[in-house]
Design a protein around this motif. Structure first.
Motif, PDB file in Angstrom:
ATOM      1  N   LYS A  90      -0.600   0.105 -10.211  1.00 16.32           N
ATOM      2  CA  LYS A  90       0.465   0.013 -11.218  1.00 16.32           C
ATOM      3  C   LYS A  90       1.722  -0.647 -10.651  1.00 16.32           C
ATOM      4  O   LYS A  90       2.271  -1.582 -11.231  1.00 16.32           O
ATOM      5  N   THR A  91       2.181  -0.124  -9.490  1.00 14.14           N
ATOM      6  CA  THR A  91       3.417  -0.673  -8.902  1.00 14.14           C
ATOM      7  C   THR A  91       3.204  -2.131  -8.506  1.00 14.14           C
ATOM      8  O   THR A  91       4.083  -2.976  -8.711  1.00 14.14           O
ATOM      9  N   THR A  92       2.043  -2.432  -7.978  1.00 11.85           N
ATOM     10  CA  THR A  92       1.750  -3.822  -7.597  1.00 11.85           C
ATOM     11  C   THR A  92       1.819  -4.719  -8.834  1.00 11.85           C
ATOM     12  O   THR A  92       2.406  -5.809  -8.797  1.00 11.85           O
TER      13      THR A  92
ATOM     14  N   GLY B 232      -2.545   5.013 -14.888  1.00 14.38           N
ATOM     15  CA  GLY B 232      -3.577   4.959 -13.844  1.00 14.38           C
ATOM     16  C   GLY B 232      -3.313   6.007 -12.795  1.00 14.38           C
ATOM     17  O   GLY B 232      -2.172   6.451 -12.633  1.00 14.38           O
ATOM     18  N   PRO B 233      -4.363   6.418 -12.076  1.00 11.26           N
ATOM     19  CA  PRO B 233      -4.163   7.408 -11.023  1.00 11.26           C
ATOM     20  C   PRO B 233      -3.390   6.804  -9.846  1.00 11.26           C
ATOM     21  O   PRO B 233      -3.153   5.587  -9.808  1.00 11.26           O
ATOM     22  N   ASN B 234      -3.025   7.617  -8.880  1.00 10.88           N
ATOM     23  CA  ASN B 234      -2.344   7.117  -7.687  1.00 10.88           C
ATOM     24  C   ASN B 234      -3.185   6.023  -7.044  1.00 10.88           C
ATOM     25  O   ASN B 234      -4.409   6.168  -6.936  1.00 10.88           O
ATOM     26  N   GLY B 235      -2.530   4.956  -6.650  1.00  9.25           N
ATOM     27  CA  GLY B 235      -3.230   3.878  -5.951  1.00  9.25           C
ATOM     28  C   GLY B 235      -3.983   2.932  -6.868  1.00  9.25           C
ATOM     29  O   GLY B 235      -4.699   2.047  -6.398  1.00  9.25           O
ATOM     30  N   ALA B 236      -3.815   3.077  -8.179  1.00 15.21           N
ATOM     31  CA  ALA B 236      -4.566   2.238  -9.135  1.00 15.21           C
ATOM     32  C   ALA B 236      -4.088   0.782  -9.120  1.00 15.21           C
ATOM     33  O   ALA B 236      -4.831  -0.118  -9.507  1.00 15.21           O
TER      34      ALA B 236
ATOM     35  N   HIS C  35      -7.958  -4.656  -2.344  1.00  9.33           N
ATOM     36  CA  HIS C  35      -7.769  -5.466  -3.549  1.00  9.33           C
ATOM     37  C   HIS C  35      -7.006  -4.636  -4.577  1.00  9.33           C
ATOM     38  O   HIS C  35      -7.592  -3.847  -5.317  1.00  9.33           O
ATOM     39  N   ALA C  36      -5.691  -4.782  -4.601  1.00  9.51           N
ATOM     40  CA  ALA C  36      -4.841  -3.932  -5.444  1.00  9.51           C
ATOM     41  C   ALA C  36      -4.914  -4.345  -6.912  1.00  9.51           C
ATOM     42  O   ALA C  36      -4.828  -3.501  -7.800  1.00  9.51           O
ATOM     43  N   LEU C  37      -5.082  -5.649  -7.181  1.00  9.02           N
ATOM     44  CA  LEU C  37      -5.257  -6.142  -8.555  1.00  9.02           C
ATOM     45  C   LEU C  37      -6.430  -7.096  -8.571  1.00  9.02           C
ATOM     46  O   LEU C  37      -6.461  -8.065  -7.807  1.00  9.02           O
TER      47      LEU C  37
HETATM   48  P1  ATP Z   1       1.094   5.336  -7.261  1.00 13.20           P
HETATM   49  O1  ATP Z   1       0.897   5.954  -8.603  1.00 13.20           O
HETATM   50  O2  ATP Z   1       0.619   6.252  -6.153  1.00 13.20           O
HETATM   51  O3  ATP Z   1       2.466   4.785  -7.034  1.00 13.20           O
HETATM   52  P2  ATP Z   1       0.025   2.698  -7.915  1.00 13.20           P
HETATM   53  O4  ATP Z   1      -0.920   2.758  -9.058  1.00 13.20           O
HETATM   54  O5  ATP Z   1       1.409   2.272  -8.190  1.00 13.20           O
HETATM   55  O6  ATP Z   1       0.039   4.102  -7.141  1.00 13.20           O
HETATM   56  P3  ATP Z   1       0.023   0.657  -5.888  1.00 13.20           P
HETATM   57  O7  ATP Z   1       1.217   1.228  -5.209  1.00 13.20           O
HETATM   58  O8  ATP Z   1       0.174  -0.608  -6.624  1.00 13.20           O
HETATM   59  O9  ATP Z   1      -0.653   1.756  -6.834  1.00 13.20           O
HETATM   60  O10 ATP Z   1      -1.109   0.492  -4.784  1.00 13.20           O
HETATM   61  C1  ATP Z   1      -2.378  -0.096  -5.071  1.00 13.20           C
HETATM   62  C2  ATP Z   1      -3.185  -0.148  -3.773  1.00 13.20           C
HETATM   63  O11 ATP Z   1      -2.552  -1.068  -2.870  1.00 13.20           O
HETATM   64  C3  ATP Z   1      -3.249   1.183  -3.027  1.00 13.20           C
HETATM   65  O12 ATP Z   1      -4.513   1.271  -2.419  1.00 13.20           O
HETATM   66  C4  ATP Z   1      -2.166   1.063  -1.975  1.00 13.20           C
HETATM   67  O13 ATP Z   1      -2.465   1.852  -0.855  1.00 13.20           O
HETATM   68  C5  ATP Z   1      -2.184  -0.408  -1.665  1.00 13.20           C
HETATM   69  N1  ATP Z   1      -0.855  -0.914  -1.252  1.00 13.20           N
HETATM   70  C6  ATP Z   1       0.253  -0.922  -2.010  1.00 13.20           C
HETATM   71  N2  ATP Z   1       1.291  -1.504  -1.341  1.00 13.20           N
HETATM   72  C7  ATP Z   1       0.807  -1.845  -0.123  1.00 13.20           C
HETATM   73  C8  ATP Z   1       1.364  -2.477   1.018  1.00 13.20           C
HETATM   74  N3  ATP Z   1       2.646  -2.890   1.047  1.00 13.20           N
HETATM   75  N4  ATP Z   1       0.567  -2.669   2.079  1.00 13.20           N
HETATM   76  C9  ATP Z   1      -0.731  -2.291   2.062  1.00 13.20           C
HETATM   77  N5  ATP Z   1      -1.331  -1.688   1.013  1.00 13.20           N
HETATM   78  C10 ATP Z   1      -0.577  -1.477  -0.081  1.00 13.20           C
END
Ligand code: ATP
Length: 306
Positions: free
Chosen positions: A40-42, A34-38, A15-17
């Motif tokens: 943000k990119t999603t 937010g930390p890695n994987g938080a 659950h990314a968001l």
């Molecule tokens: P970072 O700072 O490392 O870039 P982030 O805050 O941008 O991280 P996201 O890239 O949005 O985080 O990822 C959020 C969660 O969704 C993470 O657990 C990631 O592993 C997962 N995730 C992101 N993209 C995909 C994808 N295409 N397929 C499966 N899981 C994904």
């Protein structure tokens, strides 16, 4: 400028968001921290119409991103995490191509190109192939393409990631300049980036918004620091008995003065009361101030509570 409501996005079981809601007003510069994987990119890909959420709504400048992604994309400038630059193209050729793709009318292109080139300091690098540029300058090219069409809103995904300290300072300076004319949302996992660039932060952890506040409000606490000129009897006991006080932590300042951290209940300002009590007890007060906390402390407390 941006209104996000109840946004949910999953990748399989991740659950990314989770029910993300926030808004950004015109002219604000907001850090999505937010930390890695938080997530943000999603979140950013969803706001810019490049990713479909399961549920929720996103309005950019009043337009629904989910039903009208092209209209929204035409209005905003977006710097993705890894900008799809073409290494063999010169800076000039790439920006011209982007101007065509953006459908900027031919007559307007020279002015728009030179404005973007001037704003990003690329004038001396126009003929160089993008692949030969340093990462900092490639980032500038990414920013130049994002502002070509003079968007009212700029969305930047980790704009300083992978840059050296000098390049970071330059890109931050550039973002600050761009903020004079645009609303800016940028993502980062660097606390100092937020402190350097914006006055409001949204903290995302595990796909949830954990804080959304002005930095000055986040820093504010209900605790008061009282420093005395010299020690006095029963100070801690007297302070503990004050209504609204949760506890008292005595300590000594670096230069040896007796001091007390008076822990206040949430949303209280004990300062006036403490000032009166000090006066009544004839304590010689050297300093009396609200305690503030750093963004690092706020962030760490939220991470521990998560
Ligand atoms: P970072 O700072 O490392 O870039 P982030 O805050 O941008 O991280 P996201 O890239 O949005 O985080 O990822 C959020 C969660 O969704 C993470 O657990 C990631 O592993 C997962 N995730 C992101 N993209 C995909 C994808 N295409 N397929 C499966 N899981 C994904």
């Amino acid at each position: 400028m941006i209104k996000v409501r109840n946004l949910c996005k999953s990748y399989g079981s991740i659950h990314a968001l989770k029910d993300v809601t926030f808004h950004i007003d015109d002219g604000e510069i907001v850090g999505l921290l937010g930390p890695n994987g938080a997530g943000k990119t999603t979140a950013i890909k969803t706001l810019t119409g490049y990713l479909q959420p399961e549920s929720g709504t996103v309005l950019v400048d009043g337009i629904d991103v989910l039903s009208h992604p092209r209209e929204v994309q035409a209005r905003l400038g977006y710097l993705p995490e890894s900008a799809p630059l073409y290494p063999e193209l010169s800076v000039q050729a790439y920006l011209k191509m982007m101007a065509d793709l953006r459908e900027i009318p031919r007559d307007d292109q020279p002015a728009r190109l030179s404005e973007a080139i001037y704003a990003t300091g690329l004038a001396n690098h126009l003929t160089r192939p993008i692949g030969e540029l340093s990462k900092g300058f490639r980032q500038r090219v990414g920013l130049a393409q994002a502002i070509l069409h003079k968007p009212k809103l700029l969305i930047l995904d980790e704009p300083t990631v992978g840059l050296d300290p000098t390049q970071i300072v330059e890109i931050r300076r550039l973002i600050r300049r761009l903020a004079r004319h645009s609303t800016i949302l940028f993502s980062t996992h660097i606390l100092s980036e937020v402190e350097a660039l914006c006055d409001r932060v949204i903290i995302l952890m595990n796909g949830e918004i954990r804080a959304d506040a002005r930095l000055s409000d986040l820093a504010q606490t209900s605790d008061v620091i009282m420093v005395l000129q010299k020690s006095a009897p029963r100070v801690a006991e007297t302070l503990t008995s004050v209504t609204g006080v949760r506890g008292v932590e005595p300590f000594a300042t670096r230069d040896g003065f007796p001091a007390f951290r008076v822990l206040g209940e949430e949303n209280t300002d004990l300062s006036p009361q403490l000032f009166d009590i000090a006066h009544q007890n004839q304590w010689q007060v050297r300093e009396l101030r609200r305690d503030v906390q750093t963004l690092e402390r706020v962030f760490n407390n939220l991470a521990v509570a998560a």
